[in-house]
Design a protein around this motif. Structure first.
Motif, PDB file in Angstrom:
ATOM      1  N   PHE A 145       0.842  -1.204   0.000  1.00  0.00           N
ATOM      2  CA  PHE A 145       0.000   0.000   0.000  1.00  0.00           C
ATOM      3  C   PHE A 145       0.875   1.251   0.000  1.00  0.00           C
ATOM      4  N   ALA A 146       1.838   1.303   0.916  1.00  0.00           N
ATOM      5  CA  ALA A 146       2.693   2.484   1.040  1.00  0.00           C
ATOM      6  C   ALA A 146       3.552   2.681  -0.208  1.00  0.00           C
ATOM      7  N   THR A 147       4.089   1.597  -0.745  1.00  0.00           N
ATOM      8  CA  THR A 147       4.939   1.690  -1.926  1.00  0.00           C
ATOM      9  C   THR A 147       4.143   2.179  -3.130  1.00  0.00           C
ATOM     10  N   HIS A 148       2.915   1.682  -3.299  1.00  0.00           N
ATOM     11  CA  HIS A 148       2.067   2.130  -4.405  1.00  0.00           C
ATOM     12  C   HIS A 148       1.658   3.582  -4.237  1.00  0.00           C
ATOM     13  N   MET A 149       1.330   3.968  -3.019  1.00  0.00           N
ATOM     14  CA  MET A 149       0.978   5.374  -2.771  1.00  0.00           C
ATOM     15  C   MET A 149       2.145   6.283  -3.161  1.00  0.00           C
ATOM     16  N   LEU A 150       3.324   5.913  -2.731  1.00  0.00           N
ATOM     17  CA  LEU A 150       4.519   6.697  -3.045  1.00  0.00           C
ATOM     18  C   LEU A 150       4.768   6.727  -4.552  1.00  0.00           C
ATOM     19  N   GLY A 151       4.622   5.577  -5.186  1.00  0.00           N
ATOM     20  CA  GLY A 151       4.825   5.490  -6.630  1.00  0.00           C
ATOM     21  C   GLY A 151       3.848   6.327  -7.433  1.00  0.00           C
ATOM     22  N   GLU A 152       2.673   6.558  -6.878  1.00  0.00           N
ATOM     23  CA  GLU A 152       1.665   7.372  -7.559  1.00  0.00           C
ATOM     24  C   GLU A 152       1.762   8.845  -7.181  1.00  0.00           C
ATOM     25  N   GLY A 153       2.798   9.185  -6.419  1.00  0.00           N
ATOM     26  CA  GLY A 153       3.050  10.597  -6.132  1.00  0.00           C
ATOM     27  C   GLY A 153       2.503  11.121  -4.821  1.00  0.00           C
ATOM     28  N   ALA A 154       2.049  10.252  -3.937  1.00  0.00           N
ATOM     29  CA  ALA A 154       1.538  10.722  -2.646  1.00  0.00           C
ATOM     30  C   ALA A 154       2.668  11.332  -1.825  1.00  0.00           C
ATOM     31  N   ASP A 155       2.334  12.331  -1.060  1.00  0.00           N
ATOM     32  CA  ASP A 155       3.292  13.008  -0.201  1.00  0.00           C
ATOM     33  C   ASP A 155       3.785  12.062   0.885  1.00  0.00           C
ATOM     34  N   LEU A 156       5.082  12.092   1.148  1.00  0.00           N
ATOM     35  CA  LEU A 156       5.677  11.206   2.142  1.00  0.00           C
ATOM     36  C   LEU A 156       5.087  11.443   3.531  1.00  0.00           C
ATOM     37  N   ARG A 157       4.771  12.681   3.850  1.00  0.00           N
ATOM     38  CA  ARG A 157       4.167  12.984   5.169  1.00  0.00           C
ATOM     39  C   ARG A 157       2.772  12.368   5.283  1.00  0.00           C
ATOM     40  N   LEU A 158       2.024  12.361   4.190  1.00  0.00           N
ATOM     41  CA  LEU A 158       0.700  11.739   4.202  1.00  0.00           C
ATOM     42  C   LEU A 158       0.824  10.238   4.451  1.00  0.00           C
ATOM     43  N   ILE A 159       1.762   9.605   3.755  1.00  0.00           N
ATOM     44  CA  ILE A 159       1.977   8.173   3.942  1.00  0.00           C
ATOM     45  C   ILE A 159       2.410   7.897   5.375  1.00  0.00           C
ATOM     46  N   GLN A 160       3.273   8.746   5.919  1.00  0.00           N
ATOM     47  CA  GLN A 160       3.706   8.607   7.310  1.00  0.00           C
ATOM     48  C   GLN A 160       2.504   8.624   8.251  1.00  0.00           C
ATOM     49  N   GLU A 161       1.595   9.558   8.010  1.00  0.00           N
ATOM     50  CA  GLU A 161       0.404   9.666   8.866  1.00  0.00           C
ATOM     51  C   GLU A 161      -0.505   8.448   8.709  1.00  0.00           C
ATOM     52  N   LEU A 162      -0.717   8.005   7.483  1.00  0.00           N
ATOM     53  CA  LEU A 162      -1.591   6.862   7.243  1.00  0.00           C
ATOM     54  C   LEU A 162      -1.049   5.582   7.878  1.00  0.00           C
ATOM     55  N   LEU A 163       0.282   5.437   7.866  1.00  0.00           N
ATOM     56  CA  LEU A 163       0.890   4.241   8.447  1.00  0.00           C
ATOM     57  C   LEU A 163       1.082   4.356   9.950  1.00  0.00           C
ATOM     58  N   GLY A 164       0.950   5.553  10.482  1.00  0.00           N
ATOM     59  CA  GLY A 164       1.109   5.744  11.914  1.00  0.00           C
ATOM     60  C   GLY A 164       2.553   5.762  12.377  1.00  0.00           C
ATOM     61  N   HIS A 165       3.462   6.091  11.465  1.00  0.00           N
ATOM     62  CA  HIS A 165       4.877   6.175  11.841  1.00  0.00           C
ATOM     63  C   HIS A 165       5.119   7.471  12.614  1.00  0.00           C
ATOM     64  N   SER A 166       5.831   7.371  13.716  1.00  0.00           N
ATOM     65  CA  SER A 166       6.138   8.572  14.487  1.00  0.00           C
ATOM     66  C   SER A 166       7.308   9.339  13.883  1.00  0.00           C
ATOM     67  N   ARG A 167       8.196   8.625  13.171  1.00  0.00           N
ATOM     68  CA  ARG A 167       9.363   9.281  12.578  1.00  0.00           C
ATOM     69  C   ARG A 167       9.325   9.159  11.061  1.00  0.00           C
ATOM     70  N   LEU A 168       9.638  10.247  10.385  1.00  0.00           N
ATOM     71  CA  LEU A 168       9.640  10.254   8.929  1.00  0.00           C
ATOM     72  C   LEU A 168      10.703   9.304   8.371  1.00  0.00           C
ATOM     73  N   SER A 169      11.787   9.120   9.098  1.00  0.00           N
ATOM     74  CA  SER A 169      12.852   8.230   8.626  1.00  0.00           C
ATOM     75  C   SER A 169      12.351   6.796   8.445  1.00  0.00           C
ATOM     76  N   THR A 170      11.389   6.391   9.250  1.00  0.00           N
ATOM     77  CA  THR A 170      10.806   5.055   9.104  1.00  0.00           C
ATOM     78  C   THR A 170      10.067   4.959   7.777  1.00  0.00           C
ATOM     79  N   THR A 171       9.314   5.985   7.431  1.00  0.00           N
ATOM     80  CA  THR A 171       8.549   6.002   6.189  1.00  0.00           C
ATOM     81  C   THR A 171       9.465   6.135   4.982  1.00  0.00           C
ATOM     82  N   GLN A 172      10.589   6.811   5.146  1.00  0.00           N
ATOM     83  CA  GLN A 172      11.504   7.029   4.028  1.00  0.00           C
ATOM     84  C   GLN A 172      12.106   5.732   3.498  1.00  0.00           C
ATOM     85  N   ARG A 173      12.037   4.664   4.252  1.00  0.00           N
ATOM     86  CA  ARG A 173      12.521   3.370   3.756  1.00  0.00           C
ATOM     87  C   ARG A 173      11.815   2.980   2.467  1.00  0.00           C
ATOM     88  N   TYR A 174      10.553   3.380   2.333  1.00  0.00           N
ATOM     89  CA  TYR A 174       9.779   3.042   1.146  1.00  0.00           C
ATOM     90  C   TYR A 174      10.316   3.745  -0.090  1.00  0.00           C
TER      91      TYR A 174
END
Length: 114
Positions: free
Chosen positions: A56-85
């Motif tokens: 889900f996160a990888t597809h969202m990112l691939g379609e241009g979703a903002d990294l902060r939005l993906i971070q919020e949707l996944l419930g990550h407290s740190r952006l660095s965790t989301t940046q792995r995608y």
């Protein structure tokens, strides 16, 4: 009734996914359901709820979703965790390109710049 639930449920909240007797599904039940559905769909590799979350996160990112939005949707407290995608997505994109493009492995033309 939901004493094993990590997130307490109040009586006003609704359960999104439940089992036949009206209770909450356990994480083990979810893994079992996802695995069965994947096999029934002809997917041979191991699929877990985390696989779905990652996809889900990888597809969202691939379609241009903002990294902060993906971070919020996944419930990550740190952006660095989301940046792995972002790394996985770029690496995957290059592999897909190399397999799909007919001239991906050919050397480019030797063009000299003035």
């Amino acid at each position: 009734m939901f004493s094993d639930c990590p997130v307490p449920i109040t009586q006003t909240e609704e359960i999104l996914l439940g089992h036949g007797s009206g209770g909450r599904l356990t994480s083990r039940s979810m893994r079992r359901i996802v695995g069965r559905r994947a096999r029934a769909s002809g997917i041979d590799r191991r699929v877990t709820p985390h696989t779905l979350r990652h996809t889900f996160a990888t597809h969202m990112l691939g379609e241009g979703a903002d990294l902060r939005l993906i971070q919020e949707l996944l419930g990550h407290s740190r952006l660095s965790t989301t940046q792995r995608y972002t790394h996985v997505s770029a690496e995957h994109l290059m592999k897909v390109y190399d397999r799909a493009h007919p001239r991906a492995s050919e050397p480019g033309p030797n063009v000299s710049m003035p």
